[in-house]
Motif scaffolding. Structure first.
Motif, PDB file in Angstrom:
ATOM      1  N   LEU A  45     -15.716  13.860  26.993  1.00 15.69           N
ATOM      2  CA  LEU A  45     -16.756  14.376  26.101  1.00 15.69           C
ATOM      3  C   LEU A  45     -16.165  15.259  25.008  1.00 15.69           C
ATOM      4  CD1 LEU A  45     -19.731  15.168  28.520  1.00 15.69           C
ATOM      5  CD2 LEU A  45     -19.667  13.503  26.645  1.00 15.69           C
ATOM      6  N   LEU A  46     -15.204  16.143  25.406  1.00 15.54           N
ATOM      7  CA  LEU A  46     -14.544  17.011  24.432  1.00 15.54           C
ATOM      8  C   LEU A  46     -13.829  16.179  23.376  1.00 15.54           C
ATOM      9  CD1 LEU A  46     -13.061  19.887  26.637  1.00 15.54           C
ATOM     10  CD2 LEU A  46     -14.849  20.078  24.894  1.00 15.54           C
ATOM     11  N   TRP A  47     -13.159  15.151  23.860  1.00 12.86           N
ATOM     12  CA  TRP A  47     -12.434  14.230  22.988  1.00 12.86           C
ATOM     13  C   TRP A  47     -13.420  13.598  21.992  1.00 12.86           C
ATOM     14  CZ3 TRP A  47      -9.356   9.425  25.212  1.00 12.86           C
ATOM     15  CH2 TRP A  47      -8.830   8.685  24.146  1.00 12.86           C
ATOM     16  N   GLN A  55     -13.862  13.458  12.127  1.00 12.25           N
ATOM     17  CA  GLN A  55     -14.064  12.238  11.321  1.00 12.25           C
ATOM     18  C   GLN A  55     -12.769  11.767  10.640  1.00 12.25           C
ATOM     19  OE1 GLN A  55     -16.526  10.188  11.017  1.00 12.25           O
ATOM     20  NE2 GLN A  55     -18.207  11.260  12.001  1.00 12.25           N
ATOM     21  N   THR A  56     -11.663  11.690  11.410  1.00 11.56           N
ATOM     22  CA  THR A  56     -10.398  11.273  10.805  1.00 11.56           C
ATOM     23  C   THR A  56      -9.864  10.031  11.514  1.00 11.56           C
ATOM     24  OG1 THR A  56      -8.060  11.829  10.847  1.00 11.56           O
ATOM     25  CG2 THR A  56      -9.491  13.215  12.142  1.00 11.56           C
ATOM     26  N   SER A  57      -9.123   9.217  10.818  1.00 10.32           N
ATOM     27  CA  SER A  57      -8.602   7.980  11.405  1.00 10.32           C
ATOM     28  C   SER A  57      -7.475   8.269  12.401  1.00 10.32           C
ATOM     29  CB  SER A  57      -8.068   7.067  10.299  1.00 10.32           C
ATOM     30  OG  SER A  57      -6.954   7.685   9.681  1.00 10.32           O
ATOM     31  N   THR A  58      -6.918   9.499  12.344  1.00  9.77           N
ATOM     32  CA  THR A  58      -5.832   9.802  13.294  1.00  9.77           C
ATOM     33  C   THR A  58      -6.351  10.257  14.649  1.00  9.77           C
ATOM     34  OG1 THR A  58      -5.705  12.023  12.380  1.00  9.77           O
ATOM     35  CG2 THR A  58      -4.144  10.403  11.532  1.00  9.77           C
ATOM     36  N   LEU A  59      -7.649  10.455  14.815  1.00 10.84           N
ATOM     37  CA  LEU A  59      -8.206  10.750  16.140  1.00 10.84           C
ATOM     38  C   LEU A  59      -9.428   9.866  16.373  1.00 10.84           C
ATOM     39  CD1 LEU A  59      -7.962  12.365  18.718  1.00 10.84           C
ATOM     40  CD2 LEU A  59      -9.487  14.082  17.725  1.00 10.84           C
ATOM     41  N   PRO A  60      -9.204   8.672  16.929  1.00  5.46           N
ATOM     42  CA  PRO A  60     -10.327   7.772  17.213  1.00  5.46           C
ATOM     43  C   PRO A  60     -11.128   8.280  18.412  1.00  5.46           C
ATOM     44  CG  PRO A  60      -8.279   6.836  18.032  1.00  5.46           C
ATOM     45  CD  PRO A  60      -7.902   8.106  17.331  1.00  5.46           C
ATOM     46  N   ALA A  64     -13.836   3.898  20.922  1.00  8.24           N
ATOM     47  CA  ALA A  64     -13.037   3.028  20.063  1.00  8.24           C
ATOM     48  C   ALA A  64     -11.773   2.579  20.791  1.00  8.24           C
ATOM     49  CB  ALA A  64     -12.679   3.755  18.770  1.00  8.24           C
ATOM     50  N   VAL A  65     -11.142   3.536  21.499  1.00  7.77           N
ATOM     51  CA  VAL A  65      -9.915   3.206  22.254  1.00  7.77           C
ATOM     52  C   VAL A  65     -10.232   2.200  23.357  1.00  7.77           C
ATOM     53  CG1 VAL A  65      -8.123   4.146  23.754  1.00  7.77           C
ATOM     54  CG2 VAL A  65      -8.823   5.411  21.720  1.00  7.77           C
ATOM     55  N   LEU A  66     -11.364   2.436  24.060  1.00  4.79           N
ATOM     56  CA  LEU A  66     -11.774   1.529  25.136  1.00  4.79           C
ATOM     57  C   LEU A  66     -11.987   0.123  24.583  1.00  4.79           C
ATOM     58  CD1 LEU A  66     -12.265   2.075  28.147  1.00  4.79           C
ATOM     59  CD2 LEU A  66     -14.716   2.012  27.645  1.00  4.79           C
ATOM     60  N   ASP A 240      -1.437   3.164  13.437  1.00  6.79           N
ATOM     61  CA  ASP A 240      -2.559   2.680  14.238  1.00  6.79           C
ATOM     62  C   ASP A 240      -2.693   3.531  15.503  1.00  6.79           C
ATOM     63  OD1 ASP A 240      -4.384   1.354  15.743  1.00  6.79           O
ATOM     64  OD2 ASP A 240      -3.383  -0.600  15.652  1.00  6.79           O
ATOM     65  N   ILE A 241      -3.378   4.675  15.383  1.00  4.69           N
ATOM     66  CA  ILE A 241      -3.454   5.609  16.514  1.00  4.69           C
ATOM     67  C   ILE A 241      -4.287   5.022  17.651  1.00  4.69           C
ATOM     68  CG2 ILE A 241      -4.008   7.973  17.184  1.00  4.69           C
ATOM     69  CD1 ILE A 241      -1.830   7.687  15.048  1.00  4.69           C
ATOM     70  N   THR A 242      -5.320   4.273  17.318  1.00  4.73           N
ATOM     71  CA  THR A 242      -6.153   3.653  18.355  1.00  4.73           C
ATOM     72  C   THR A 242      -5.294   2.762  19.245  1.00  4.73           C
ATOM     73  OG1 THR A 242      -7.822   3.552  16.627  1.00  4.73           O
ATOM     74  CG2 THR A 242      -8.359   2.503  18.717  1.00  4.73           C
ATOM     75  N   GLY A 243      -4.428   1.977  18.641  1.00  7.16           N
ATOM     76  CA  GLY A 243      -3.532   1.100  19.411  1.00  7.16           C
ATOM     77  C   GLY A 243      -2.599   1.901  20.298  1.00  7.16           C
ATOM     78  N   ILE A 244      -2.021   2.962  19.746  1.00  2.00           N
ATOM     79  CA  ILE A 244      -1.090   3.785  20.526  1.00  2.00           C
ATOM     80  C   ILE A 244      -1.803   4.356  21.746  1.00  2.00           C
ATOM     81  CG2 ILE A 244       0.188   5.976  20.526  1.00  2.00           C
ATOM     82  CD1 ILE A 244       1.020   5.391  17.670  1.00  2.00           C
ATOM     83  N   LEU A 245      -2.996   4.916  21.539  1.00  2.43           N
ATOM     84  CA  LEU A 245      -3.724   5.517  22.657  1.00  2.43           C
ATOM     85  C   LEU A 245      -4.147   4.452  23.671  1.00  2.43           C
ATOM     86  CD1 LEU A 245      -5.857   8.241  20.838  1.00  2.43           C
ATOM     87  CD2 LEU A 245      -3.861   8.551  22.314  1.00  2.43           C
ATOM     88  N   ALA A 246      -4.531   3.283  23.194  1.00  4.10           N
ATOM     89  CA  ALA A 246      -4.951   2.211  24.100  1.00  4.10           C
ATOM     90  C   ALA A 246      -3.809   1.826  25.046  1.00  4.10           C
ATOM     91  CB  ALA A 246      -5.411   0.996  23.298  1.00  4.10           C
ATOM     92  N   TYR A 247      -2.626   1.577  24.480  1.00  7.64           N
ATOM     93  CA  TYR A 247      -1.473   1.189  25.311  1.00  7.64           C
ATOM     94  C   TYR A 247      -1.059   2.315  26.243  1.00  7.64           C
ATOM     95  CZ  TYR A 247      -0.414  -3.405  23.461  1.00  7.64           C
ATOM     96  OH  TYR A 247      -0.471  -4.728  23.156  1.00  7.64           O
ATOM     97  N   THR A 248      -1.073   3.542  25.694  1.00  9.95           N
ATOM     98  CA  THR A 248      -0.637   4.678  26.516  1.00  9.95           C
ATOM     99  C   THR A 248      -1.547   4.861  27.722  1.00  9.95           C
ATOM    100  OG1 THR A 248       0.084   5.747  24.489  1.00  9.95           O
ATOM    101  CG2 THR A 248      -0.061   7.132  26.443  1.00  9.95           C
ATOM    102  N   LEU A 249      -2.865   4.797  27.491  1.00 15.57           N
ATOM    103  CA  LEU A 249      -3.803   5.014  28.592  1.00 15.57           C
ATOM    104  C   LEU A 249      -3.623   3.969  29.685  1.00 15.57           C
ATOM    105  CD1 LEU A 249      -7.211   6.143  27.053  1.00 15.57           C
ATOM    106  CD2 LEU A 249      -5.545   7.459  28.375  1.00 15.57           C
ATOM    107  N   VAL A 250      -3.501   2.705  29.277  1.00 21.21           N
ATOM    108  CA  VAL A 250      -3.366   1.638  30.276  1.00 21.21           C
ATOM    109  C   VAL A 250      -2.068   1.802  31.063  1.00 21.21           C
ATOM    110  CG1 VAL A 250      -3.090  -0.842  30.613  1.00 21.21           C
ATOM    111  CG2 VAL A 250      -4.800   0.024  29.018  1.00 21.21           C
ATOM    112  N   PHE A 251      -0.982   2.080  30.330  1.00 20.98           N
ATOM    113  CA  PHE A 251       0.317   2.201  31.012  1.00 20.98           C
ATOM    114  C   PHE A 251       0.305   3.370  32.000  1.00 20.98           C
ATOM    115  CE2 PHE A 251       5.084   3.026  30.615  1.00 20.98           C
ATOM    116  CZ  PHE A 251       5.379   2.042  31.540  1.00 20.98           C
TER     117      PHE A 251
END
Lengths: 275, 259
Positions: A45-47, A55-60, A64-66, A240-251
């Protein structure tokens, strides 16, 4: 002289004592699972709030990450890169554990060998991971073998230090029992020696997994054309921060699952006799 | 026949000086005989057992069982039970008995006969000291030993527990026909158990006296006959337990007095 302090973290006896107390702590944790879930939700929720506010592209946003995770999974890109990275983790982990255990036992057993190799060990513990990786790629070429060797070399010294401590703590009185009853060497090793080493092997394995999966990403980023580390680098190029966070979370989730579903049950089974 | 002939056994002590633990020690034990070795603490009794058991091979002399080095059928019971804490009771016994099903059956039958049938799958850490010794005794006998070495195995147990274990030991020994070499500092225990008691001097241990015991079994350390025998021995050899060589220079061979 004291190598243990160089490896950082708690000294080994403390680690092992903490591990032995673990069962009691674990049952309490089981009762508090709800709180952990709430904590996780509050974090999400905080995230979400921060992302909406900035409202920045560097923090999706988390959603969006999901969405990106689902997308990358459907295209099979994520599972493929993940599988390759996990395969490298598995190989490097196995090699580091086997080699480190063998050398650690030998150094704990023979004082002169210990003296001879001690300097090398201090060197090995203090070489930055990045240096080993670069040198391996330069000497062995930009290939998988070099990648796995580089990761294993980073881990072997800490396995040696932990296992050597265990080999020094072997109870000679129990070894005498094995000798007096003339047990065959294999039985002597597997049923009298190895069980005494188990807490140290488990400590080495757990810290090993957490170190190796981090180094593997660096190795992939520097010299491989696939794997999670390589993908992160590509996303970085495109910001592409969304991509980085997506891969990091799954790994990270996969590594946590391995720890919870393989390492912890194994440890519980091996230390059942303590309770 | 167990034949021990140790010319000398040295080892470096803490200061780096050479310490002679045993010297000119000769002892023959008939097959199936129960011999107790008594001596003051630190005289090298445990060293002697370690040499016979093959735990220490660095000595001058030889040790033979029927003309050969002591082999697979040698049992050893230590001062502490020394069970593997990560193996259940039955697995501890099977560890030395072998892997096949018949060995397991033998181990189970032996443990049941020793009233340990209820704790077969229990880890040793949960057993009392007396029960742990019983498991160690079962482990020693499951291999049907030709030779059994015992290093003060019943020390620091309460009297009834120790007596019960001694009764079990004598029972198993009579059934198996094992040759037993039993080290103790307790003369009453030695007199109650043995066919023959050997008294050693202080280090370097040599033999002070051999005494054959013809009292009928079962015997107990508290029996009057044992006390009488003990009193007589002490009267005739007042320096025996100090481990000092008698000043009169009595010969150290077979004793003349019989009970």
């Amino acid at each position: 002289m004291n190598i243990r302090s160089r490896t950082g973290g708690a000294p080994l006896p403390d680690l092992i004592a903490a591990r032995q107390q673990a069962p009691a702590v674990r049952t309490r944790q089981g009762g508090d699972a709800g709180l952990r879930l709430i904590s996780l939700l509050v974090f999400a929720l905080l995230w979400q709030a921060a992302a909406m506010l900035l409202q920045t592209s560097t923090l999706p946003t988390p959603l969006a990450v999901l969405g990106r995770i689902v997308e990358e999974s459907q295209s099979l890109a994520l599972p493929q890169h993940l599988a390759i990275t996990l395969w490298r983790v598995a190989l490097a982990f196995t090699a580091a554990m086997l080699i480190g255990t063998a050398i650690g036992i030998a150094m704990g057993r023979w004082r002169r060998l210990d003296l001879f190799l001690d300097g090398w060990l201090v060197l090995g513990l203090n070489i930055p991971a990045l240096v080993t990786i670069i040198l391996c790629y330069v000497w062995f070429g930009l290939n998988d073998t070099a990648a796995i060797v580089a990761v294993a070399i980073n881990k072997i010294p800490t396995v040696i230090v932990t296992v050597r401590e265990g080999a020094r703590a072997i109870d000679p009185r129990l070894m005498q029992v094995a000798q007096a009853y003339r047990l065959p060497p294999l039985t002597r090793f597997s049923r009298v020696y190895l069980p005494q080493l188990t807490p140290y092997l488990m400590a080495a394995a757990r810290s090993g997994l957490s170190l190796i999966w981090k180094i593997v990403l660096v190795v992939e980023l520097l010299g491989r054309s696939n794997g999670v580390g390589f993908q992160l680098n590509v996303f970085f190029q495109f910001f592409d921060i969304t991509g980085i966070l997506a891969y990091t979370l799954v790994f990270a989730a996969v590594v946590l699952l391995i720890e919870a579903l393989a390492m912890r049950p194994l440890e519980r089974r091996l230390s059942a006799w303590r309770n | 026949m167990l034949d021990i002939d140790i010319r000398h056994k040295h080892y470096p002590d803490r200061g780096g000086h050479i310490h002679t633990a045993l010297s000119a020690l000769r002892l023959s034990v008939r097959t199936g005989e129960f011999v107790c070795v008594v001596g003051p603490s630190g005289c090298g009794k445990s060293t002697l057992l370690n040499l016979v058991g093959g735990l220490d091979t660095d000595f001058a002399g030889h040790i033979r069982v029927d003309g050969r080095a002591p082999g697979e059928r040698t049992g050893f019971m230590f001062q502490e039970p020394r069970l593997m804490p990560w193996l259940s009771v039955i697995d501890n016994v099977c560890l030395v008995a072998g892997k096949d099903a018949s060995a397991r059956k033998r181990a189970q039958a032996l443990l049941e006969a020793m009233e340990l049938g209820d704790v077969l799958d229990v880890y040793p850490g949960r057993l009392s000291g007396g029960m742990q010794r019983r498991v160690a005794l079962a482990r020693a006998f499951v291999i049907e030993p030709a030779l059994l070495l015992m290093d003060e195995p019943f020390v620091s147990l309460d009297r009834p527990t120790a007596n019960r274990l001694r009764t079990m030991l004598i029972d198993l020994w009579q059934r198996c026909g094992t040759t037993v070499l039993f080290v103790t500092h307790d003369v009453h225990e030695a007199l109650a158990l043995a066919d023959r008691v050997v008294f050693l001097s202080a280090a370097p241990a040599t033999m002070l006296l051999e005494h054959r015991i013809d009292l009928p079994r079962p015997r107990h350390p508290e029996d009057e006959a044992i006390s009488h025998l003990h009193a007589r021995l002490m009267q005739d050899h007042p320096t025996l337990l100090t481990g000092l060589v008698p000043p009169t220079g009595q010969p150290a061979d077979e004793d003349a007095l019989h009970a």
